[in-house]
Enzyme design. Sequence first.
Site, short mmCIF file in Angstrom:
data_model
loop_
_atom_site.label_atom_id
_atom_site.label_comp_id
_atom_site.label_asym_id
_atom_site.label_seq_id
_atom_site.Cartn_x
_atom_site.Cartn_y
_atom_site.Cartn_z
N GLU A 1 36.38 37.07 41.54
CA GLU A 1 35.90 38.70 42.26
C GLU A 1 35.01 37.65 42.75
OE1 GLU A 1 36.21 42.07 40.45
OE2 GLU A 1 33.73 41.42 39.98
N HIS B 1 52.53 23.74 24.47
CA HIS B 1 53.47 24.75 24.33
C HIS B 1 54.37 25.34 25.00
CE1 HIS B 1 53.87 20.95 20.36
NE2 HIS B 1 52.68 21.70 20.99
N LYS C 1 39.58 51.81 43.32
CA LYS C 1 38.86 52.28 42.72
C LYS C 1 38.75 53.59 43.59
CE LYS C 1 35.65 49.33 40.82
NZ LYS C 1 33.90 49.26 40.12
#
Length: 450
Positions: free
Chosen positions: A285, A306, A418
């Site tokens: 950000e 793994h 937003k």
Amino acid sequence: MTTNTLDWTGAWNGRLTQKDAQRHTDRCEKLSTHLFEEIDGNRLPFINLPYREELEKGLLEHSPWLQSFDHMLLLGIGGSALGTRALQRAFFPEQDMPNHTGKRLWISDNVDAGTFEEWLTRLPAEKTVVVVISKSGGTIETIAQYFVVREWLKTHLGDAWTDHIMLITDAHNGYLRDEVNRLGVRSMPVPDNLGGRYSVLSAVGLVPAAFMGIDWKGLLDGAMSVGESLCKRGCSERSLLAHPSWKIASWAKTLMEEDYNILLFFTYIPTWASFGDWFAQLWAESLGKDGKGSTPLPAKGVTDQHSTQQLYLGGPRDKGCLYLTCPTQPEGMTFADDLPEKWSYLRGEKFGTLLQAETLGSRMALGQTHTPLVEIRVGEATEVEAGRLIALLEIATVLTGWLLEINPLNQPHVELGKRLANARLGASGYDEESKELDNFLGREPDIQEF
């Protein structure tokens, strides 16, 4: 006494060479002056913590009240939640242990209607404190949760509901501040110029820490010890050049210039793994602007040895790595002497030696495949060291942003989603976004079943 170190032995690997360590030195004088001016003007409060005295006073005042509850329901998203989750996993791991009967922190950091309803069905309201966190006081996801929880508290507690809530928001403005003034509920401020991803060592992260009994003073002490040399009026180019955050920033900028576009954050302290998610937001950000930045990728040792490490070792050579370790982790139980012959080398050894061996093996493997790697080694996995780590990475992120010639403190593109979401919900003042939605939703669909 154990110490914290940065190991640069493998940093100038792959397409990087040792001479690259000096690549950005010529910009240090200008940036050191800028850094001091910003700190002195309280525009980087996460470095010098000018709000500390007020914060400590508030935490001491509210701690007995917080401790009177068995559950904390935290409503917040992004920077209002990620740092707190990292602190809980690191320093209150007993919550996740079998048969735990003590305090519990519940972090509602998503729009998950099913889980949220289930929590409110099961949580005992009379034993629960709700903490609502939004700097702006208008984060739609958090405010929507607040509206639901407010009715839940009223239903179960009547007029006493206001004794079970705290609002952490801007000191003067926004809807939540208006609620504080209207209802007279407890509150603590988010300091000016303190964005969410930089706010964990404010009331945002330390109110939950106080509830859990975490050493929040140690966190603050550790953070201040890292930034202290940069806050002195005599801060100079030499001071900044000697600071580890500068070296990380210069290295990270060099990585990007050499097309290392992914930055691994590989954590080999199992209880600290969630700091990888916190760092991912901080880095992404802050730096992802104007077509610049690099992609942060959290990894957990040894789990990801793994799984995703196959890509790190065998895939494109486009990754640098911050490698977090601690040599003083618990050793654990001792292996028995009657192990099968195939595993005889484990007889009498401590279970924790496996983690140390895997830590070394993975680091060597990354080095042998030419991955530039800096090991961040904390002497002990304590709150003080966590505070130091947080401050180191926050300062390094800001300096990297300045080297990229972008503003590491804003997040303009986060607001786009937003605004479109608000338009979709029917909020007023989003005429242009409503037109964009109509165009988007009006496209001819191309759908395939699977």
